[in-house]
Design a protein around this motif. Structure first.
Motif, PDB file in Angstrom:
ATOM      1  N   GLY A  85       2.886  15.473  -0.750  1.00  0.00           N
ATOM      2  CA  GLY A  85       2.575  15.863  -2.130  1.00  0.00           C
ATOM      3  C   GLY A  85       3.311  17.040  -2.738  1.00  0.00           C
ATOM      4  O   GLY A  85       3.658  16.650  -3.764  1.00  0.00           O
ATOM      5  N   MET A  86       2.854  18.006  -1.895  1.00  0.00           N
ATOM      6  CA  MET A  86       3.833  19.013  -2.760  1.00  0.00           C
ATOM      7  C   MET A  86       4.796  19.553  -2.472  1.00  0.00           C
ATOM      8  O   MET A  86       5.727  19.771  -3.361  1.00  0.00           O
ATOM      9  N   PRO A 100       0.627  -1.221   0.258  1.00  0.00           N
ATOM     10  CA  PRO A 100       0.285  -0.156   0.191  1.00  0.00           C
ATOM     11  C   PRO A 100       0.781   0.883   0.332  1.00  0.00           C
ATOM     12  O   PRO A 100       0.658   2.061  -0.821  1.00  0.00           O
ATOM     13  N   ALA A 101       1.877   0.862   0.416  1.00  0.00           N
ATOM     14  CA  ALA A 101       2.633   2.169   1.028  1.00  0.00           C
ATOM     15  C   ALA A 101       3.433   2.992  -0.479  1.00  0.00           C
ATOM     16  O   ALA A 101       3.477   3.690  -0.727  1.00  0.00           O
ATOM     17  N   GLU A 102       3.853   1.733  -1.193  1.00  0.00           N
ATOM     18  CA  GLU A 102       4.442   2.427  -2.754  1.00  0.00           C
ATOM     19  C   GLU A 102       3.500   2.739  -3.152  1.00  0.00           C
ATOM     20  O   GLU A 102       3.398   3.824  -4.590  1.00  0.00           O
ATOM     21  N   ILE A 103       1.878   2.436  -3.250  1.00  0.00           N
ATOM     22  CA  ILE A 103       0.968   2.395  -4.199  1.00  0.00           C
ATOM     23  C   ILE A 103       0.623   4.032  -3.486  1.00  0.00           C
ATOM     24  O   ILE A 103       0.308   4.847  -5.020  1.00  0.00           O
ATOM     25  N   ALA A 104       0.679   4.274  -2.352  1.00  0.00           N
ATOM     26  CA  ALA A 104       0.147   5.529  -2.065  1.00  0.00           C
ATOM     27  C   ALA A 104       0.851   6.442  -2.690  1.00  0.00           C
ATOM     28  O   ALA A 104       0.341   7.767  -2.764  1.00  0.00           O
ATOM     29  N   ARG A 105       2.398   6.534  -2.242  1.00  0.00           N
ATOM     30  CA  ARG A 105       3.594   6.876  -2.931  1.00  0.00           C
ATOM     31  C   ARG A 105       3.121   6.941  -4.622  1.00  0.00           C
ATOM     32  O   ARG A 105       3.365   8.267  -4.929  1.00  0.00           O
ATOM     33  N   ALA A 106       3.032   6.274  -5.352  1.00  0.00           N
ATOM     34  CA  ALA A 106       2.851   6.860  -6.813  1.00  0.00           C
ATOM     35  C   ALA A 106       1.292   7.747  -6.914  1.00  0.00           C
ATOM     36  O   ALA A 106       1.719   7.884  -8.718  1.00  0.00           O
ATOM     37  N   ALA A 107       0.252   7.123  -5.937  1.00  0.00           N
ATOM     38  CA  ALA A 107      -0.544   8.074  -6.745  1.00  0.00           C
ATOM     39  C   ALA A 107      -0.003   9.593  -6.342  1.00  0.00           C
ATOM     40  O   ALA A 107       0.008  10.736  -7.025  1.00  0.00           O
ATOM     41  N   LEU A 108       0.583  10.131  -5.258  1.00  0.00           N
ATOM     42  CA  LEU A 108       1.167  11.730  -4.995  1.00  0.00           C
ATOM     43  C   LEU A 108       1.803  11.629  -6.293  1.00  0.00           C
ATOM     44  O   LEU A 108       1.460  13.194  -6.841  1.00  0.00           O
ATOM     45  N   LEU A 125       5.963  28.158  -8.398  1.00  0.00           N
ATOM     46  CA  LEU A 125       4.409  27.762  -9.053  1.00  0.00           C
ATOM     47  C   LEU A 125       3.183  27.770  -7.585  1.00  0.00           C
ATOM     48  O   LEU A 125       3.927  27.029  -6.400  1.00  0.00           O
ATOM     49  N   ARG A 126       2.089  28.613  -7.545  1.00  0.00           N
ATOM     50  CA  ARG A 126       1.061  28.376  -6.446  1.00  0.00           C
ATOM     51  C   ARG A 126       0.357  27.469  -6.726  1.00  0.00           C
ATOM     52  O   ARG A 126      -0.304  27.664  -7.269  1.00  0.00           O
ATOM     53  N   VAL A 127      -0.134  26.894  -5.209  1.00  0.00           N
ATOM     54  CA  VAL A 127      -0.763  26.088  -4.931  1.00  0.00           C
ATOM     55  C   VAL A 127      -1.945  25.975  -4.445  1.00  0.00           C
ATOM     56  O   VAL A 127      -1.998  27.277  -3.142  1.00  0.00           O
ATOM     57  N   ASP A 128      -3.639  25.723  -4.769  1.00  0.00           N
ATOM     58  CA  ASP A 128      -4.456  25.455  -3.631  1.00  0.00           C
ATOM     59  C   ASP A 128      -5.279  23.969  -3.367  1.00  0.00           C
ATOM     60  O   ASP A 128      -4.796  23.816  -4.602  1.00  0.00           O
ATOM     61  N   GLY A 129      -6.563  24.684  -3.408  1.00  0.00           N
ATOM     62  CA  GLY A 129      -7.279  23.324  -3.347  1.00  0.00           C
ATOM     63  C   GLY A 129      -6.541  21.738  -2.679  1.00  0.00           C
ATOM     64  O   GLY A 129      -5.993  22.216  -1.832  1.00  0.00           O
ATOM     65  N   GLY A 130      -8.196  20.969  -2.695  1.00  0.00           N
ATOM     66  CA  GLY A 130      -7.666  19.879  -1.036  1.00  0.00           C
ATOM     67  C   GLY A 130      -6.582  19.264  -0.747  1.00  0.00           C
ATOM     68  O   GLY A 130      -6.280  19.241   0.521  1.00  0.00           O
ATOM     69  N   LEU A 131      -6.023  19.253  -2.328  1.00  0.00           N
ATOM     70  CA  LEU A 131      -5.038  18.374  -1.618  1.00  0.00           C
ATOM     71  C   LEU A 131      -4.005  19.299  -2.012  1.00  0.00           C
ATOM     72  O   LEU A 131      -2.507  18.544  -1.168  1.00  0.00           O
ATOM     73  N   SER A 132      -3.633  20.216  -2.349  1.00  0.00           N
ATOM     74  CA  SER A 132      -2.663  20.985  -1.564  1.00  0.00           C
ATOM     75  C   SER A 132      -1.824  21.469  -0.274  1.00  0.00           C
ATOM     76  O   SER A 132      -1.343  21.510   0.248  1.00  0.00           O
ATOM     77  N   ARG A 133      -3.197  20.249   1.040  1.00  0.00           N
ATOM     78  CA  ARG A 133      -2.681  20.159   2.054  1.00  0.00           C
ATOM     79  C   ARG A 133      -1.844  19.296   2.443  1.00  0.00           C
ATOM     80  O   ARG A 133      -1.597  18.549   3.720  1.00  0.00           O
ATOM     81  N   ASN A 134      -1.858  18.273   1.161  1.00  0.00           N
ATOM     82  CA  ASN A 134      -0.899  17.491   1.336  1.00  0.00           C
ATOM     83  C   ASN A 134       0.297  18.071   1.440  1.00  0.00           C
ATOM     84  O   ASN A 134       1.178  18.137   0.079  1.00  0.00           O
ATOM     85  N   ASN A 135       1.458  18.156   2.618  1.00  0.00           N
ATOM     86  CA  ASN A 135       2.704  19.067   2.609  1.00  0.00           C
ATOM     87  C   ASN A 135       3.662  17.786   1.668  1.00  0.00           C
ATOM     88  O   ASN A 135       4.833  18.634   1.003  1.00  0.00           O
TER      89      ASN A 135
END
Ligand code: ADP
Length: 496
Positions: free
Chosen positions: A418-419, A373-381, A406-416
């Motif tokens: 991911g950013m 699961p960890a590798e798949i989650a990483r691949a999704a981000l 690049l300035r970011v916003d939206g729900g997924l931008s809360r994922n540090n």
């Protein structure tokens, strides 16, 4: 703080209708929200109830306005931002909608688009509107309504009907049926508006079979759209700004100058790069669009959209059951084995720009016995970051206007994490503002500009405050190797 000027943003989105009152510093003071159901009346069809949109909009505005003013502020103006392209048709005499709103996602006019393409209409459309011939935009939806609602074409010819995107529908009802108007950003998504000449285009109207009598007046994105009907909020309130959601988000991010860019990460993701006073025609199937029009001056943007960003994280949770909540993707992905070569291509509903392949479906590659699961989650981000990189790369082949951040916003931008991955894989710093309600904020700023709360763009820009910044942390060689793996994976799912 009595009588401090407040700006009320009405944000009518695909899944909800919200009103947020901001203070002059761009900080949200109060908000009210209603969920908006979608209906799916047939394959590829998506509709909204126009009456519900109108009633919810009035209700959330009233609630936010009353609560905001109860604590001593005073709403100086309302700004409207909206889901774009969604198409409505109503009777001028009564305001009665003739049909449910046809939502931007609706694909019922795909055959009509194919037929127009076969007739050779695409070059004209592309040249004048900066868009593609696709059911996504309003023109074929409106033509469908005129064709399928009994008597509509005749009534439209007699000047009895009004067409509008959601902004026009709301302006009409908020002003008690006195104003039929839209702004240049919303007009630029209809396929009927010449973005160079800034007017409805006769040749396009003829191509799509639309009578000019149904069209709204096109105005600047900041300016007077009318006063609200005094019966609605106890007193008339001026409507001082209107813009489509992605354009408003760009404005809310204070990305005003050529080379400034923002990406909003929600279910999908939308990247806009400001190109300035000249429209840039894309060779990579990106859209050329009006970012805003102020005092008659147009600022243009290049726009690219990703269909699956947050929805890839949603799939980890709902499809695979390996996440409790979207936020948990961050810790799970952080536990991925170093050097994992798993690539997820989240083409759940096809691929957007720059591939435009609606028939592509997803793939998971590079899976080994040690993949979990960890590798798949990483691949999704990773996929969110790779797709952002694809859009920026396409933009760089279209224009030499290159963003430095690049300035970011939206729900997924809360994922540090991911950013950080976006910064790594696009090789550019990424910045998140403190206020991530940028869509509503942009509408508030546009209204505030009209109301004299701000002297100009520079004054607005001073209110943008950084929450966090991420620098690229991998070298060019590693980036290129990973991007190559991503592109190989994409090549395997493309159908054309
Ligand atoms: P929309 O406006 O498209 O409904 P939002 O901006 O509310 O989207 O963002 C919601 C999306 O972002 C969902 O798809 C969700 O899976 C994803 N999301 C929200 N928070 C996080 C997070 N911390 N990490 C990863 N994904 C997230």
């Amino acid at each position: 703080m009595s009588d401090a000027p407040l700006l009320l943003a009405l944000d009518q989105g695909t899944t909800s209708t919200r009103a947020i009152a901001f203070d002059a510093d761009g900080r949200p003071a109060v908000s009210a929200r209603r969920e908006l159901p979608q209906t799916y009346p047939g394959p590829g069809r998506v509709e909204h109830d126009p009456g519900r949109i109108r009633d919810d909009a009035i209700a959330v505005c009233r609630e936010a306005l009353e609560r905001a003013e109860a604590s001593g502020g005073r709403v100086a103006a309302i700004g409207i931002t909206n889901q774009r392209e969604t198409t409505l048709l109503w009777e001028r005499a009564t305001g009665r909608p003739l049909h449910p709103a046809i939502v931007w996602q609706d694909r019922r006019t795909a055959p009509a688009c194919d037929a127009l393409r076969e007739q050779g209409a695409e070059p004209l459309v592309r040249r004048k509107t900066g868009l593609l011939l696709d059911p996504y935009f309003s023109a074929t939806k409106l033509a469908w309504l005129l064709e399928h609602v009994e008597g509509a074409r005749e009534a439209a010819g007699r000047g009895e009907l009004a067409f509008g995107t959601v902004d026009s529908w709301l302006v009409w009802h908020l002003t008690g049926g006195r104003v039929h108007a839209t702004d240049a950003t919303n007009a630029s998504r209809t396929l009927l508006f010449d973005i160079h000449e800034q007017r409805w285009d006769e040749e396009l109207l003829e191509t799509f079979g639309i009578p000019a009598a149904v069209l709204p007046d096109v105005r600047d994105s900041s300016g007077f759209f009318g006063e609200t009907d005094p019966a609605l909020f106890g007193r008339p309130v001026p409507i001082g700004g209107v813009a489509g959601d992605q354009q408003a988000a760009t404005f809310g991010q204070a990305a005003f100058r050529a080379g400034e860019a923002k990406c909003t990460y929600g279910t999908g993701a939308f990247l806009l790069l400001i190109t300035g006073g000249q429209p840039v025609v894309s060779r990579s199937r990106l859209l050329t669009t009006v970012a805003w029009r102020l005092g008659g001056e147009v600022t243009y943007a290049l726009e690219g959209s990703i269909f699956s960003a947050g929805s890839a994280v949603g799939w980890l949770r709902e499809g695979l059951g390996i996440l409790e909540a979207p936020e948990a993707s961050e810790t799970l992905a952080a536990a991925a084995r170093a050097g994992s070569e798993v690539v997820l291509v989240p083409a759940f509903t096809g691929l957007g720009a720059p591939y435009w392949d609606p028939d592509a479906r997803g793939a998971l590659l590079g899976v080994g016995r040690d993949t979990g699961p960890a590798e798949i989650a990483r691949a999704a981000l990773d996929a969110v970051a790779f797709q952002t990189g694809d859009l920026l790369e396409a933009m760089q082949t279209d224009t030499d206007v290159v963003p430095s951040v690049l300035r970011v916003d939206g729900g997924l931008s809360r994922n540090n994490l991911g950013m950080q991955m976006v910064a790594d894989l696009v090789g550019m710093p990424v910045e998140r503002p403190q206020v991530t309600e940028t869509t509503a904020l942009g509408a508030a700023y546009l209204a505030g500009l009209h109301a004299g709360v701000y002297s100009g763009l520079e004054a607005i820009g001073t209110h943008w405050r950084r929450d966090r910044r991420w620098e690229p942390s991998i070298d060019a060689e590693e980036r290129q190797g990973r991007v190559r793996r991503w592109k190989d994976a994409v090549a395997r799912v493309l159908t054309r």
